[in-house]
Design a protein around this motif. Structure first.
Motif, PDB file in Angstrom:
ATOM      1  N   GLU A 167       0.817  -1.221   0.000  1.00 10.27           N
ATOM      2  CA  GLU A 167       0.000   0.000   0.000  1.00 10.27           C
ATOM      3  C   GLU A 167       0.845   1.264   0.000  1.00 10.27           C
ATOM      4  N   PHE A 168       2.128   1.147   0.396  1.00 11.00           N
ATOM      5  CA  PHE A 168       2.897   2.404   0.489  1.00 11.00           C
ATOM      6  C   PHE A 168       4.302   2.348  -0.116  1.00 11.00           C
ATOM      7  N   ARG A 170       6.714   2.035  -3.096  1.00 13.43           N
ATOM      8  CA  ARG A 170       6.603   2.038  -4.560  1.00 13.43           C
ATOM      9  C   ARG A 170       7.917   2.495  -5.191  1.00 13.43           C
ATOM     10  N   TYR A 181       5.635   9.627  -2.885  1.00 17.47           N
ATOM     11  CA  TYR A 181       4.497   8.721  -2.731  1.00 17.47           C
ATOM     12  C   TYR A 181       4.607   7.943  -1.408  1.00 17.47           C
ATOM     13  N   ALA A 184       3.889  10.106   1.662  1.00 15.63           N
ATOM     14  CA  ALA A 184       2.464  10.422   1.833  1.00 15.63           C
ATOM     15  C   ALA A 184       1.680   9.176   2.244  1.00 15.63           C
ATOM     16  N   LYS A 185       1.932   8.053   1.554  1.00 15.99           N
ATOM     17  CA  LYS A 185       1.134   6.853   1.807  1.00 15.99           C
ATOM     18  C   LYS A 185       1.474   6.187   3.146  1.00 15.99           C
ATOM     19  N   SER A 188      -0.280   8.193   5.715  1.00 15.33           N
ATOM     20  CA  SER A 188      -1.731   7.993   5.815  1.00 15.33           C
ATOM     21  C   SER A 188      -2.064   6.600   6.337  1.00 15.33           C
ATOM     22  N   GLU A 189      -1.236   5.600   6.007  1.00 14.28           N
ATOM     23  CA  GLU A 189      -1.479   4.249   6.567  1.00 14.28           C
ATOM     24  C   GLU A 189      -1.318   4.268   8.089  1.00 14.28           C
TER      25      GLU A 189
END
Ligand code: ADP
Ligand code: ASP
Ligand code: MG
Length: 459
Positions: A167-168, A170, A181, A184-185, A188-189
């Motif tokens: 999910e985070f 990448r 990315y 940010a991810k 948020s996770e």
């Protein structure tokens, strides 16, 4: 400032979501640290101290190798061999699960996990095998280890969250971490779980620019740890493994090596890149750019001091020796125009176009010698080079790298190194490229002799 997608400005420090007064730590545990039911139980004790942390886990030792073998069999259309290997691996996991849990509930959960993941493996094995399928096969090891460990924490009543790395994590189209990315991810996770302070996630696996499952190459869990540490501005990144820190020579080859208490980021990066297997080749950079200390520690001996890697250099000295195998030398000769402007650019452009990094380079009046470790595009590169110069290719070579802090003004380092190597034929020498590295190229058959000679002569 931006370098390799990682912004260097600022080191604000994300607060641990569960504890607003502390920054989080990243603790990465390698294959042997989760390699058996017993090791996993020991790990629960090691991490359960209330300090906010993200625990990054590798696959259990041997698993990724087994998955690579399964993928190779599938590429070779040896379906029965692949099925046999998969069944053996499943049996091994069933035995681990049977030993790992005290109660029925966790055992049943693990049973469902194994049925689902090994079912997925069988589905991937059906039909034509592709690169995309291979990457999904390789991801199974970390997906299994993290889930099994999470069930163990649940069973023991240790509050934790299993964070899905896919999910985070990448990589972009150049296969570099996509830091914007990830930052940010990952943020948020984590924010989905206020009040929690123990997170478990998979090392190694990620998504690529096309959104497919991919990985950070062998040993990549170290890289996950430092990328994630940089992304959340962790207080410290700990790499827990089966040895008490970075040793001053390759312990698989030389007896009597010793751990190094402190290294600078630059020194550690050179050692990792030039073959010290304890660290993934490029994992130091994210920590270095955000100035986050990296500590190498031993799960079998948690009290040992290990190695602390920071921005500080511990002064002028030779620290360690490492070796990188699988090197190919390319000698490019052109009587015509070596000194002409633009010759080297023409050479480098070819390597750039084929995304092939150059490790060592030396020049003379009429020739340039350089080395690469990725032979994937060697034929095409050589064909293009032959368009304007003569080319000789030489494989089966090893770079031996002496790392430390030595400036050109300090006398005696070169003498000590070459005195130690006096009985070894040397193919290339690189000195002065940085203040941290003297490299020599030798035939791989002479690696052991060279490492032993340097150990005797330098330490
Ligand atoms: P993990 O599975 O925990 O990631 P690795 O096998 O990738 O562990 O890395 C640890 C191993 O690296 C050690 O067991 C050791 O054999 C090897 N190694 C190679 N060079 C060095 C070195 N200079 N210092 C320490 N370990 C090294
Ligand atoms: N499991 C992966 C490998 O064996 C990643 C890692 O262990 O760091 O390469
Ligand atoms: Mg490793």
């Amino acid at each position: 400032m931006k370098k390799n997608g990682i912004r260097t400005a600022g080191n604000r420090g994300t607060r641990g979501p569960g504890d607003s007064s502390k920054r989080m730590k990243i603790l990465k545990f390698g294959g042997t640290s989760v390699g058996s039911a017993e090791r996993m139980r020991a790990l629960v004790k090691l991490i359960n101290d209330g300090v906010p942390k993200i625990v990054v886990l590798s696959a259990m030792s041997g698993t990724t190798n087994a998955l690579v073998e399964i993928a190779e069999a599938l590429y070779a259309k040896e379906k029965d061999r692949a099925a046999g290997l998969a069944a053996a691996l499943e049996k091994k996991y069933a035995a681990v699960a049977a030993e790992l849990y005290a109660g029925k509930k966790a055992g049943e959960k693990a049973g469902r996990l194994l049925a689902s993941r090994f079912g997925q493996l069988r589905t991937l094995a059906a039909g034509k095998f592709t690169g995309k399928k291979e990457r999904e096969v390789l991801a199974l090891g970390e997906l299994l280890s993290t889930a099994l460990f999470h069930y163990l924490l649940e069973e023991k009543g240790v509050d934790s969250v299993l964070l899905p790395a896919l999910e985070f994590m990448r990589i972009d189209k150049n296969e570099e971490p996509d830091m914007g990315y990830i930052e940010a991810k990952a943020g948020s996770e984590l924010a989905k779980h206020p009040g929690k302070s123990l997170f478990i996630t998979q090392g190694y696996i990620c998504r690529n620019a096309a959104g497919e499952t991919d990985n950070l190459k062998r040993g990549g869990s170290d890289y996950t740890a430092t990328i994630l540490g940089a992304a959340i501005r962790a207080e410290e990144i700990q790499i827990w493994t089966d040895i008490d820190g970075m040793h001053n020579n390759d312990p698989r080859v030389v007896e009597g090596t010793r751990p190094i208490a402190e290294l600078s980021f630059d020194e550690a990066a050179e050692l990792a890149y030039f073959g010290a297997k304890i660290l993934h080749p490029t994992c130091i950079l994210p920590a270095q750019l955000r100035n986050i200390p990296v500590r190498l520690l031993n799960t079998m001996k948690p009290e040992a001091r290990g190695t602390l890697i920071t921005g500080k250099s511990a002064g002028d000295q030779i620290k360690a020796v490492a070796a990188k195998d699988g090197i190919t030398a390319i000698k490019i000769k052109s009587g015509r125009m070596l000194l002409a402007y633009g010759f080297l650019r023409a050479v480098f452009e070819i390597f750039e176009r084929y995304k092939t990094p150059i490790d060592m380079i030396t020049t003379s009046e009429v020739a340039v010698s350089l080395t690469i470790d990725n032979r994937a595009n060697l034929d095409a590169i050589v064909a293009e080079l032959k368009g304007f110069c003569r080319v000789e290719v030489d494989g089966g070579l090893t770079i031996i790298c002496v790392v430390g802090s030595f400036t050109a003004e300090k006398e005696g380092y070169a003498l000590r190194i070459f005195e130690a190597l006096k009985a070894i034929p040397i193919r290339m020498i690189s000195y002065g490229g940085s203040e941290n590295n003297v490299s020599v190229l030798v035939e791989t058959g002479l690696k052991r002799k060279a490492l032993l000679a340097l150990h005797k002569g330098l330490f």
